[in-house]
Design a protein around this motif. Structure first.
Motif: not given
Length: 396
Positions: A288-317
């Motif tokens: 019921d929150k009306t002033d909803r926080q949304g993620i801001g604009k992401t700045e950056g360069d590169g292809n953004w494919a460098v892994p920060l973290h690695v999972l050993t099994k398939r991700p979950s939903v």
């Protein structure tokens, strides 16, 4: 500077590829009101949020005693860049009880201490282009309508320059790109609310460190992921982890990733992580929150494919199911089933229900405990690859 962790590998070889983490949580701000900045109150969330992020990094296999590290779906893991160091600055100050059983006194995030810690962090990241640098900030952030400035804990304590404890985030990053060689990840859990005080200052806050605009960049893989959009607030529950940080940790705990180039595990990069944070941020806020926080604009360069973290099994939903209109909830139940037609059912009497399953094809829907009320609604073999999904199923 509070060095919470330094790996044995880095002690022997500081140039080894590693992930170096700097966590900053500014919450006390004791001199805001006396300096006339009553619009910026003290905060309860930053220290709690910083410790939550620290615990995620430190409970992995790199920092914990042998055999006690948590799985990659619960804690940090990256064989290409293991955890090399973690530094923490928070206010209020006090001791941090580490997951591996030590107690470390924490340094206050004054502007001077922050500069020292930041330069030390960059010095580590100069040594190897395969390293990763993680900078996390939780505290006050302000804006002139376009630029975000972050506020150290001692704002207002320098009578000759009341605003010297605020610094220009984007210019700080630009200066860092000319000093570090590693990939850099900035996660900023702070407001970007318009501040008339900062607009009316004779001199705008500068970068945290100095650098020339000339010269080639020494790192081209970097990103700033902000908690909110321009001129907006970032929110946190009183005495709890901030919403953006909670969404970040939820995403990191096994809910996003793409197959690693090596074929071993699933890489969590900025592209996948940002999308997952955005999805979990929606779940972190009351419906019921009306002033909803949304993620801001992401700045950056590169292809953004460098892994920060690695999972050993398939991700979950995380799949949330509910019925519409909600008046059917007392007799409704939701279900999900796999390709073998094995069905998991949960009642909806208390409200929406959630299922956590691996990314892939799933069949889900709703039916009634009273077959005469409404017919079963079923969605066959839907591909679920998001981090968090909400489905309202209309029945009649």
């Amino acid at each position: 500077m509070s060095l919470i962790f330094e790996s044995d590998v880095i002690k022997v070889d500081p140039a080894a590829a590693a992930t170096h983490v700097l966590l900053v949580g500014c919450g006390e701000y004791p001199s805001l009101a006396p300096a006339g900045y009553g619009g910026l109150p003290s905060l309860t969330s930053p220290r709690i949020s910083v410790e939550a992020v620290a615990n995620w990094f430190l409970t992995g296999v790199d920092a914990m005693p042998p055999g006690q590290g948590k799985d990659s779906s619960e804690a940090f893991c990256n064989e290409d860049a293991p955890l090399g160091s973690l530094v923490m600055l928070t206010s209020p100050v006090g001791s941090y009880e580490t997951p591996f059983g030590t107690s470390v006194p924490i340094t206050r995030p004054s502007i001077a201490n922050l500069k020292t810690a930041y330069l030390t962090w960059l010095d580590r990241l100069k040594l190897n282009p395969e390293s990763r640098g993680v900078f996390y900030f939780c505290g006050h952030g302000i804006s002139d309508g376009e630029t975000q400035f972050l506020v150290a804990d001692d704002l207002g304590e320098d009578e000759a320059d009341m605003w010297n404890a605020a610094f220009h985030l984007s210019m700080t990053v630009q200066a860092s790109l000319r000093k570090a060689r590693a990939s850099l990840f900035y996660f900023i859990d702070a407001c970007m609310e318009l501040s008339e005080e900062i607009i009316n200052q004779m001199q705008a806050p500068k970068a945290l460190i100095g650098a020339s605009r000339r010269g080639a960049l020494t790192t081209t893989e970097w990103a700033i992921v902000r908690a909110t959009t321009a001129n907006r607030l970032a929110y946190a529950p009183e005495g709890g982890v901030a919403h953006f940080t909670q969404a970040l940790l939820s995403a990191l705990r096994g809910h996003c990733g793409v197959e690693h180039p090596s074929g071993k595990g699933y890489a969590v990069d900025v592209t996948r992580l940002r999308a997952a944070i955005s999805e979990f941020l929606e779940f972190a806020q009351p419906d019921d929150k009306t002033d909803r926080q949304g993620i801001g604009k992401t700045e950056g360069d590169g292809n953004w494919a460098v892994p920060l973290h690695v999972l050993t099994k398939r991700p979950s939903v995380m799949l949330e199911l509910d019925v519409l209109p909600p008046g059917f909830r007392p007799i409704a139940q939701a279900f999900i089933q796999d390709m073998a037609l094995v069905r998991d059912t949960k009642p909806l009497a208390s409200g929406p229900v959630r299922f956590v399953r691996e990314h892939g094809e799933w069949t889900y829907g709703t039916n009634s405990t009273d077959p005469t009320s409404f017919a079963e609604k079923i969605f066959n073999r839907k591909l679920l690859t998001n981090a968090a999904v909400r489905r309202l199923i209309k029945v009649d």
